[in-house]
Design an enzyme around this catalytic site. Structure first.
Site, PDB file in Angstrom:
ATOM      1  N   LEU A  71       4.085   0.378   0.030  1.00 40.04           N
ATOM      2  CA  LEU A  71       3.656  -0.028   1.378  1.00 40.04           C
ATOM      3  C   LEU A  71       2.134   0.018   1.466  1.00 40.04           C
ATOM      4  CD1 LEU A  71       4.113  -0.593   4.445  1.00 40.04           C
ATOM      5  CD2 LEU A  71       4.157   1.898   4.733  1.00 40.04           C
ATOM      6  N   ASP A  72       1.583   1.207   1.299  1.00 40.70           N
ATOM      7  CA  ASP A  72       0.140   1.427   1.374  1.00 40.70           C
ATOM      8  C   ASP A  72      -0.188   2.480   0.331  1.00 40.70           C
ATOM      9  OD1 ASP A  72      -2.458   1.955   1.979  1.00 40.70           O
ATOM     10  OD2 ASP A  72      -2.124   2.660   4.019  1.00 40.70           O
ATOM     11  N   PRO A  73      -0.474   2.039  -0.913  1.00 38.66           N
ATOM     12  CA  PRO A  73      -0.838   0.675  -1.314  1.00 38.66           C
ATOM     13  C   PRO A  73       0.376  -0.185  -1.673  1.00 38.66           C
ATOM     14  CG  PRO A  73      -1.054   2.138  -3.174  1.00 38.66           C
ATOM     15  CD  PRO A  73      -0.608   3.017  -2.026  1.00 38.66           C
ATOM     16  N   ASP A 103       0.198  -3.756   2.030  1.00 39.28           N
ATOM     17  CA  ASP A 103      -1.116  -3.916   2.668  1.00 39.28           C
ATOM     18  C   ASP A 103      -2.020  -4.827   1.826  1.00 39.28           C
ATOM     19  OD1 ASP A 103      -1.221  -1.998   0.639  1.00 39.28           O
ATOM     20  OD2 ASP A 103      -2.873  -0.895   1.559  1.00 39.28           O
ATOM     21  N   ARG A 161     -10.439   0.879   7.024  1.00 37.71           N
ATOM     22  CA  ARG A 161      -9.008   1.165   6.871  1.00 37.71           C
ATOM     23  C   ARG A 161      -8.716   2.476   7.587  1.00 37.71           C
ATOM     24  NH1 ARG A 161      -5.607  -0.289   2.698  1.00 37.71           N
ATOM     25  NH2 ARG A 161      -5.293   1.925   2.232  1.00 37.71           N
TER      26      ARG A 161
END
Length: 956
Positions: free
Chosen positions: A619-621, A624, A740
Site C-alpha cells: 500500500l505505502d509503499p 501510492d 507526504r
C-alpha cells in the site's frame, strides 16, 4: 492546428455495424449558421455509405464532403480510426479505449503520441460533479431490451412455443427508435389479442438497477401489455397462473414486470435488524443474498441493469443458478445489459456481438445435460463449411449410426460463402467402445486420405476433441499452464494474497482477458510455525501450508526451487537471505517492504540471473507509487510541469469503530507505530525545505479536510523524508511542494504529544520497574506524573485531578488536550491497581503492552485505509493550474465470519498482483525494481481495481 475553426468528421471503420456519427446534419447546421461564437467556420465530412445520415444531407447544410481531412484542426469520430488517419498536430475526439492501457489499442495511442496529436476521449469527459457527460445509458437499455425480446422469441421456439416475439427484429434493423418502438407495440397488440401460451406463463421480467439503463429497458417493456408486481408477490402470481386449467387453448394476455431493489437482493444476517440501504452500502458483509430464494425462482427473465462492485454479493452465483435450474426454475433468459463479465451474474463469462447476439450456457449439472444420462461422454468442437457443404450432417449421421447421442451446446453459422461455421456438441454413449468408434469416425472425417471430395479446401473439417469422461469423474484436459508461488510468512497480509493467486484461472474474478497466457496457480504458504500456515490456508482451494524456517538454507532452497515466484511477507531483515536464494535459483521475488540499500546492491546480480526482484508492492509503499506515477507521467506526456505533489495515507479504524479517546487502533504490534511518531521529517513547501525534529513531530500536525471526504475530521503528520520521493518520481527539481503525510483522526497528535512529554514513550529503563516487588500500573503512572503522597494508591482518584497535574507540569497548555489525554490514560488502564508484567522494563514497554491490550480490534470491528494524492500541474501556454486527485478508500471485510483487514487487503493484493505479472511475463525488466514504471503500474492498477479495491480519480 487545433483552433483553426475547421472540424472534420471521420468515416467509421472499426466494424461493419458502426453507423453512428458524432455530429448529425442538424448539429452541423447549428454550428455553421447560428453565429460564430463557437468558432466553427468549416466542417469536412469523409464520405461514407455506411453512416446513418447520407452524405447529401451534410452537403445540404453546408458541409464539404472529402476524404482529405488535413485542413481540420479538430477531427471527430465515434470509434477509433485507422492508424493512417492520424495526422500530426491535430486534435481528435472519439472513444479510444486506451486510458486503461487496453493492449489492442496501444498502437493507436503510440501513433497519437508520435504525431504529437491531442486526444479527447469521450469516456473521460466529465462534468463538475465528476460524472460522465457522454454515455449511452438510456439507449443501451432500449437496444438491449429490443434485442433480447427478439432472442426470447427464438428461445421459446426451441422449447416448442410460438410467440409474437418471433416477428421482432434486432434494434440495428430499424431506421429509428420510433420504428423499433412501433415493432414492439405491434408485438404487444398481438399479445393483447392472441395471448401467450399458458405453458410459459406467468412471463415475469425482473429488472435490476435504478439508473438510465434500467429506465431505457423498462421504456421498451412498457410498450407491451403489462402489470408491475411487487417482488414479494411473485410467488402468489406463480400459484395463481399455474393453478389454471392446463389445456392448450388457455392463453395469458399480458406480461409481468417487477423492479428489484437492494432490499429484494439481500437481508441482514442479524434477524433482529431490518434492511437499511445506507448500512448495506457501507457494510455489505453484514447481509446475506436472498434474490436466488425470493425472486429468481418465480422469474422468467432477468434484465440486469444494476451497478455492482465486488464487495457486494453477486445477484446470482454459479451454484445458485445451478440449483435453480435443477429445481425447475422458469428462467428462460437473461438480458445482461451491464455486460459485466464475472460480475453480478457470476456465471456470465463472455460478451456477445451483433453478429452473435446470444449464447446459451450448458452446465454439467443441468437437467438436460447428457453427462447425467449416459455413462460416457466427451465434447466435440467442429469448424469448417459445416452447413453449405453438409459436413454437419455427415458428422451427426456418424454419431447416430453408431448408437451414440449428441446435444448441441453452441452453434455459430458463417454469414457468407467464405466464412466458416462452428458447432460445439456433447457426444455420449452407454458403451465406451461405441464412443471410441464415434471418435475414430469423426477423426477420419476430419483427416481423410486419398483423392476424394475432401481434398477440396472448402470441404475440410476441423475437429477438436475433449477427454472422454466417465460419469463426469474425468475432466477435459486443461490447456492452462500450471504455476506455483511460495509465500513466506503467515501474517494477516498472507491470506488475501493467497486467495487472489489461487482464484486466478479458476474463477472469473480478475481481468483475465488481459492475459494471453492463462494459468492455474498453486500456492504454498511457508511459516516458521506449521499451525500458523495451516490456519491461514484453511478453506482456500489449491493452497498448502508448510513449516519453513528461512534460516534453514537447505530447506529454503528446496522450497524455492519448486516454484516460479516467491513472495516474501517476512520482516524486512529477512529479505536479503531470501533474495540471495532466489538469485541463485533464478526465481522472481516480490516483497511489500521498502527497497533499502542492501536490496538495491543486488540489482546487477538479479539482472545476471535473469530475474526480477520487485519491491514496495504493498500500500505505502506500493499503490501510492503507482497512483502517483500514473498522474505524473500523464502530465509529463502532455508537456505539463508538476508544481505541487502532496500525498496522505493512513490506516485507521472505520469511523463507527473509532470508539476510544485516541480514535485509533492497532491491527499489528504498536511498537512500530509509536516509534514512527518520534521520527524526524523533511519536506518541501513552496520552494522552502522544512525540517521537523522527531521530538516535535506531533506538534507539527495540521488539520485536514479532503475534498472528496469532507465528513472525515482528519489531521496530517509529516512522514519522514518527502524529498526522496521527489527524486524517485522525477519531480524533485520542478515541484515547489513535495509533501507526504500520515493521516490520523483529529486530536490524535495532541494526545500522543502530551503522553510523550509525560514520558510514557521513553525507552530508558525505569527504576520503579526494576524492583523485585512489581509495581502496579497506578503506581507507575504516579511516578511518571511526579505524584508524591503517603498513600499513592489512594491519591488522585479522578479525571479532573489528572488534568490539573498535566497542566501544572506543563506537559500540555490546552485544557481540551489535557482532558483527552486524561481520558486516554484512564482508558488504557494506566491507573489500574494491577501488577505490571516483569517483561516491561521501560515506560515504552508499558505503553506498548497496554495499547496492544486496549487498542486492538475486536472480531466485529473493522479498519479503514485512506490514501489520497493531489498533484497541481501547469501546462505551457495556459494560465490555469490543473489539480488532479487520486483516492483509495477501503474498509475491512467480513465474509463467513472471517474478517480481513483493509490493511491486509491493500498490502496483500498488490503483492499477489506483482507475482501474477511476473508469472504471465507482463514485467520484462530484470533487476531490482519498484512499481514506478508503466510496465508495472499500468496493469497492476487495472487488476487491483478489478479485484474490488476502488481508486477514484478526479481533476479540476
Amino acid at each position: 492546428m487545433f483552433g483553426n475553426g475547421v472540424v472534420g468528421i471521420l468515416a467509421e471503420s472499426v466494424n461493419k455495424w458502426e453507423r453512428r456519427t458524432p455530429l448529425t446534419p442538424s448539429h452541423c447546421a447549428r454550428l455553421l449558421h447560428h453565429g460564430t461564437d463557437d468558432g466553427v467556420s468549416r466542417i469536412i465530412v469523409q464520405p461514407s455509405t455506411n453512416r446513418i445520415h447520407h452524405d447529401a444531407l451534410y452537403e445540404e447544410v453546408g458541409c464539404q464532403i472529402s476524404q482529405d481531412l488535413s485542413p481540420c484542426g479538430l477531427i471527430l469520430g465515434i470509434k477509433q480510426p485507422k492508424l493512417e488517419m492520424i495526422l500530426p498536430d491535430r486534435a481528435y475526439a472519439f472513444f479510444s479505449h486506451t486510458h486503461k492501457a487496453q493492449k489492442e489499442n496501444m498502437p493507436l495511442l503510440d501513433k497519437i503520441l508520435s504525431e504529437r496529436a491531442s486526444l479527447y476521449d469521450y469516456e473521460l469527459i466529465v462534468g463538475a460533479n465528476g460524472k460522465r457527460l457522454l454515455a449511452f445509458g438510456n439507449f443501451a437499455g432500449r437496444a438491449g431490451m429490443i434485442d433480447f425480446l427478439r432472442g426470447l422469441g427464438q428461445r421459446f421456439l426451441s422449447l416448442g412455443y410460438s410467440t409474437p416475439f418471433l416477428s421482432l427484429g434486432s434494434s440495428y434493423m430499424y431506421p429509428s427508435l420510433a420504428a423499433a418502438k412501433a415493432a414492439v407495440i405491434s408485438v404487444g397488440e398481438e399479445i393483447a389479442t392472441q395471448g401467450l401460451p399458458l405453458g410459459i406463463c406467468p412471463l415475469v421480467f425482473a429488472f435490476t438497477g435504478s439508473g438510465n439503463v434500467c429506465s431505457g429497458a423498462q421504456e421498451i417493456f412498457k410498450l407491451l401489455p403489462h402489470t408491475f408486481v411487487d417482488p414479494s408477490r411473485l410467488s402468489e402470481l406463480q400459484k395463481m397462473v399455474t393453478n389454471k386449467p392446463r389445456h392448450g387453448s388457455k392463453r395469458i394476455f399480458q406480461v409481468y414486470g417487477c423492479t428489484v431493489t437492494a432490499k429484494d437482493m439481500v437481508e441482514p444476517k442479524d434477524p433482529m435488524k431490518v434492511f437499511d440501504k445506507v448500512d448495506y452500502y457501507a457494510h455489505p458483509d453484514h447481509y446475506n443474498p436472498i434474490f436466488h430464494e425470493q425472486v429468481a425462482p418465480y422469474t422468467s427473465v432477468i434484465v440486469n441493469c444494476m451497478y455492482w462492485e465486488k464487495r457486494f454479493p453477486p445477484l446470482l452465483s454459479y451454484k445458485q443458478i445451478q440449483d435453480l435450474m435443477r429445481k425447475g426454475c422458469p428462467l428462460v433468459g437473461i438480458a445482461d445489459i451491464t455486460c459485466d463479465i464475472g460480475g453480478s451474474l457470476e456465471f456470465v463469462n463472455r460478451t456477445t456481438s451483433i453478429d452473435s447476439p446470444f449464447f446459451r450456457e450448458v452446465s454439467e449439472n443441468s437437467a438436460d445435460s447428457l453427462s447425467n444420462k449416459r455413462k460416457y461422454h466427451t465434447s466435440v468442437s467442429l469448424s469448417g463449411h459445416l452447413f453449405d457443404k453438409f459436413l454437419i450432417n455427415e458428422a451427426l449421421d456418424i454419431i447416430e449410426a453408431a448408437g451414440g447421442f449428441f446435444h448441441l451446446v453452441n452453434c455459430h453459422v458463417g454469414q457468407s460463402v467464405n466464412a466458416i461455421s462452428y458447432s460445439e456438441l456433447e457426444v455420449s454413449a452407454d458403451d465406451r467402445d461405441v464412443l471410441d468408434h464415434i471418435i475414430d469416425s469423426l477423426t477420419s472425417l476430419a483427416n481423410p486420405t486419398g483423392n476424394n471430395r475432401f481434398s477440396n479446401q472448402n470441404s475440410k473439417l476441423s475437429l477438436k476433441l475433449g477427454k472422454v469422461q466417465d460419469n463426469g469423474m474425468e475432466k477435459e484436459p486443461d490447456s492452462k499452464k500450471k504455476a506455483a508461488v511460495l509465500i513466506l510468512g503467515a501474517g494477516r497480509v498472507c491470506q488475501p494474497a493467497a486467495e487472489m493467486l489461487s482464484s486466478f484461472g479458476r474463477h472469473k474474478t480478475l481481468l483475465e482477458e488481459d492475459f494471453e497466457d492463462q494459468i492455474d496457480v498453486d500456492v504454498i504458504v511457508g511459516s516458521l510455525y506449521l499451525k500458523d500456515a495451516e490456519q491461514i490456508v484453511e478453506g482456500i482451494p489449491n493452497v498448502t501450508g508448510i513449516q519453513l524456517d528461512v534460516m534453514d538454507s537447505a530447506n529454503l532452497f528446496k522450497c524455492i526451487s519448486q516454484v516460479d515466484v516467491v513472495i516474501s511477507l517476512l520482516p524486512a531483515s529477512c529479505h536479503i537471505n531470501v533474495a540471495n536464494a532466489c538469485i541463485e535459483l533464478k526465481k522472481h521475488l516480490v516483497t511489500a517492504s521498502y527497497v533499502d540499500s542492501s536490496m538495491s546492491m543486488l540489482d546487477d546480480k538479479a539482472k545476471d540471473a535473469g530475474i526480477t526482484i520487485l519491491g514496495e508492492m504493498g500500500l505505502d509503499p506500493g499503490i501510492d507509487h503507482m497512483m502517483a506515477m500514473k498522474m505524473i507521467n500523464q502530465a509529463h506526456m502532455k508537456k505539463g510541469t508538476i508544481k505541487s505533489f502532496t500525498s496522505y495515507c493512513g490506516g485507521l479504524p472505520s469511523p463507527e469503530d473509532a470508539n476510544n479517546p485516541l480514535a485509533y487502533k492497532f491491527s499489528w504490534n504498536p511498537v512500530g507505530a509509536i516509534r514512527a511518531g518520534r521520527n524526524p521529517a523533511t519536506y518541501k513547501y513552496h520552494g522552502e525545505t522544512v525540517h521537523i525534529d522527531g521530538d516535535n513531530l506531533y506538534d507539527s500536525a495540521t488539520k485536514l479536510r479532503l475534498p472528496d471526504f469532507p465528513a472525515f475530521a482528519l489531521e496530517c503528520l509529516p512522514n519522514r523524508n518527502s524529498l526522496l520521493y521527489g527524486d524517485l518520481y522525477g519531480i524533485g527539481t520542478e515541484a515547489s511542494t513535495v509533501f507526504r503525510g500520515t493521516l490520523r483522526y483529529e486530536g490524535f497528535s495532541e494526545i500522543m504529544g502530551t503522553l510523550s512529554r509525560i514520558g510514557l514513550f521513553n525507552n530508558e529503563v525505569r527504576p520503579i520497574l526494576k524492583n523485585e516487588q512489581r509495581p502496579t500500573f497506578r503506581k507507575f503512572m504516579f511516578d511518571l506524573l511526579k505524584i508524591v503522597h503517603e498513600d499513592p494508591e489512594g491519591a488522585l482518584m479522578g479525571e479532573e485531578d489528572i488534568i490539573e497535574k498535566i497542566l501544572t507540569l506543563g506537559h500540555c497548555k490546552d485544557q481540551r488536550a489535557a482532558m483527552m489525554t486524561a481520558k486516554t490514560i484512564i482508558f488504557l488502564g494506566l491507573l489500574d491497581q494491577t501488577e505490571i508484567p516483569a517483561s516491561c522494563r521501560s515506560a515504552f514497554d508499558v505503553a506498548c503492552f497496554r495499547m496492544e491490550e486496549r487498542l486492538s480490534y475486536s472480531s466485529t470491528e473493522k479498519d479503514m485505509v485512506l490514501l489520497h494524492h493531489e498533484v497541481e500541474i501547469e501546462y505551457p501556454d495556459s494560465q490555469i493550474t490543473e489539480k488532479h486527485r487520486a483516492t483509495l478508500l477501503e474498509f475491512g471485510k467480513t465474509v463467513d465470519g472471517k474478517t480481513t483487514t483493509a490493511m491486509a487487503l491493500t498490502v496483500g493484493i498488490p503483492a499477489a498482483v506483482g507475482a501474477l505479472l511476473l508469472l504471465t511475463n507482463k514485467i520484462q525488466t530484470r533487476g531490482v525494481l519498484r512499481p514506478i514504471q508503466p510496465e508495472v503500474y499500468t496493469p497492476a492498477l487495472d487488476i487491483i481495481q478489478a479485484y474490488g479495491i476502488k481508486l477514484i480519480e478526479k481533476s479540476e
